[in-house]
Design a protein around this motif. Structure first.
Motif, mmCIF file in Angstrom:
data_model
loop_
_atom_site.group_PDB
_atom_site.id
_atom_site.type_symbol
_atom_site.label_atom_id
_atom_site.label_comp_id
_atom_site.label_asym_id
_atom_site.label_seq_id
_atom_site.Cartn_x
_atom_site.Cartn_y
_atom_site.Cartn_z
ATOM 1 N N ALA A 279 16.004 34.964 -22.670
ATOM 2 C CA ALA A 279 15.272 36.164 -22.238
ATOM 3 C C ALA A 279 15.316 36.308 -20.722
ATOM 4 O O ALA A 279 15.478 37.411 -20.191
ATOM 5 C CB ALA A 279 13.824 36.108 -22.726
ATOM 6 N N ALA A 298 13.209 38.800 -31.366
ATOM 7 C CA ALA A 298 12.370 37.965 -30.503
ATOM 8 C C ALA A 298 12.696 36.488 -30.628
ATOM 9 O O ALA A 298 12.470 35.711 -29.697
ATOM 10 C CB ALA A 298 10.895 38.209 -30.822
ATOM 11 N N GLU A 301 14.838 34.836 -27.829
ATOM 12 C CA GLU A 301 14.354 34.703 -26.457
ATOM 13 C C GLU A 301 14.318 33.257 -25.981
ATOM 14 O O GLU A 301 14.555 32.984 -24.806
ATOM 15 C CB GLU A 301 12.962 35.324 -26.334
ATOM 16 C CG GLU A 301 12.939 36.827 -26.566
ATOM 17 C CD GLU A 301 11.545 37.402 -26.470
ATOM 18 O OE1 GLU A 301 10.591 36.608 -26.224
ATOM 19 O OE2 GLU A 301 11.389 38.627 -26.630
#
Length: 354
Positions: A279, A298, A301
């Motif tokens: 990320a 997600a 990340e």
């Protein structure tokens, strides 16, 4: 409309921004509006830099010389439209400086003391700048970064709001050089260090000398997995070859060895990362890449990445990442690149601005 009119209007707007940003307690929304104006057109940023430079020169003049210059500017603006295009920038600059005088209540009445310096510097995507401060210190400002300088006779104060900067500090133990970034302050006397701010995460790498890192007044305390490294006064002394990472989301601060060359490789057009969250890597890539990269999952990340990204060759990096990680890259119609976990259904991205 003559060729000079757009330049004249741009410089007048730049001068108004310059004056507004010199006032006390400028709201964050106004700073954001200024940044948007600078990024909307590279000519806007160039106009602001020109006014900033000329404004500083005007403020440093004595009263008599300043009054004489302003009279000449008034005459320049009142003159008939010049027959030659090469005078267009002269008229535009005259208009900008005249606006500084008219709207600023004679700019120099607010001018800092001789040893003081007040300025705001901003870069847009894929742009870097080399800055020389009034004390001889040098700052390399990375892309999509925002730096505020507020020198006084007692302290050299700076604030990095976004992005990355490399500071080479002129030695002066009687006038501390203090950079505020996120929840931290970084204090140096004569040294060199790099700061990178990625959202709530701040990384400080010392390349020469030592710096003192402390919690900025008014911010929440950070914890450390090794309390022995935190003295009672809460100040960490960091030497060359070390880095401090503050994660404000996790309320965590760590100190570890650092690769000094990797920390400043961005100055040579190459971003280098060592065991970094994907990320953070993507966020910093986007400060230089033409096409924005987004993580569509997600769970990606926290993948750890070690390697380099060469500015202008981001497509090669994306191809390599697809081989190393369980990731697929899909380019959207608007040019953005979506990364998602291989085997999963690619999520739909809305158009930019929706």
């Amino acid at each position: 409309m003559s060729d000079a009119d757009p330049d004249k209007a741009r410089l007048e707007q730049a001068s108004l921004w310059w004056l507004r940003l010199r006032e006390d307690n400028v709201p964050a929304e106004e700073i954001n509006a200024w940044l948007e104006w600078c990024q909307r057109d590279s000519a806007n940023l160039q106009a602001f830099e020109k006014i900033e430079s000329l404004g500083g020169q005007l403020g440093g003049l004595d009263v008599q010389t300043r009054a004489s210059l302003l009279q000449e500017l008034d005459a320049e603006l009142a003159a008939p439209e010049p027959p030659r295009r090469r005078r267009s920038w002269t008229l535009a600059l005259a208009a900008g400086l005249a606006a500084l005088a008219v709207y600023g209540g004679m700019l120099a009445w607010r001018a800092p003391a001789p040893e003081a310096q007040q300025a705001r510097y901003a870069t847009v995507k894929a742009q870097s700048r080399e800055l020389k401060m009034s004390d001889g210190s040098q700052v390399a400002l990375g892309a999509a970064s925002h730096l505020i300088v507020d020198y006084s006779s007692a302290q050299r104060a700076l604030r990095l709001d976004d992005g990355e900067a490399y500071f080479q500090v002129a030695h002066n133990p009687h006038r501390p050089f203090v950079v505020s970034v996120g929840s931290l302050t970084v204090t140096a006397v004569g040294t060199a260090f790099n700061i990178r701010k990625t959202g709530p995460r701040v990384e400080v790498v010392v390349t020469q000398g030592v710096v003192d890192v402390a919690r900025r007044e008014g911010t929440q305390a950070l914890t450390n997995p090794e309390p022995a490294r935190l003295p009672e006064d809460g100040v960490i002394r960091v030497a060359a070859g070390q880095r401090v990472v503050a994660d404000e989301d996790r309320r965590l601060l760590t100190v570890s060895p650092a690769d000094r060359d990797a920390a400043i490789a961005w100055r040579e057009g190459r971003q280098q990362f060592v065991d970094e969250n994907l990320a953070v890597v993507v966020a910093n890539l986007n400060r230089y890449a033409r096409n924005e990269v987004q993580l569509g999952d997600a769970s990606l990340e926290q993948l750890r990445y070690t390697g380099s990204i060469v500015q202008g060759r981001e497509s090669e990096w994306l191809a390599a990442v697809e081989k190393v990680f369980p990731i697929s890259a899909q380019q959207q119609a608007d040019g953005r690149v979506l990364l998602y976990r291989r085997g999963a259904v690619a999520p739909r991205l809305s158009a930019a601005g929706e």
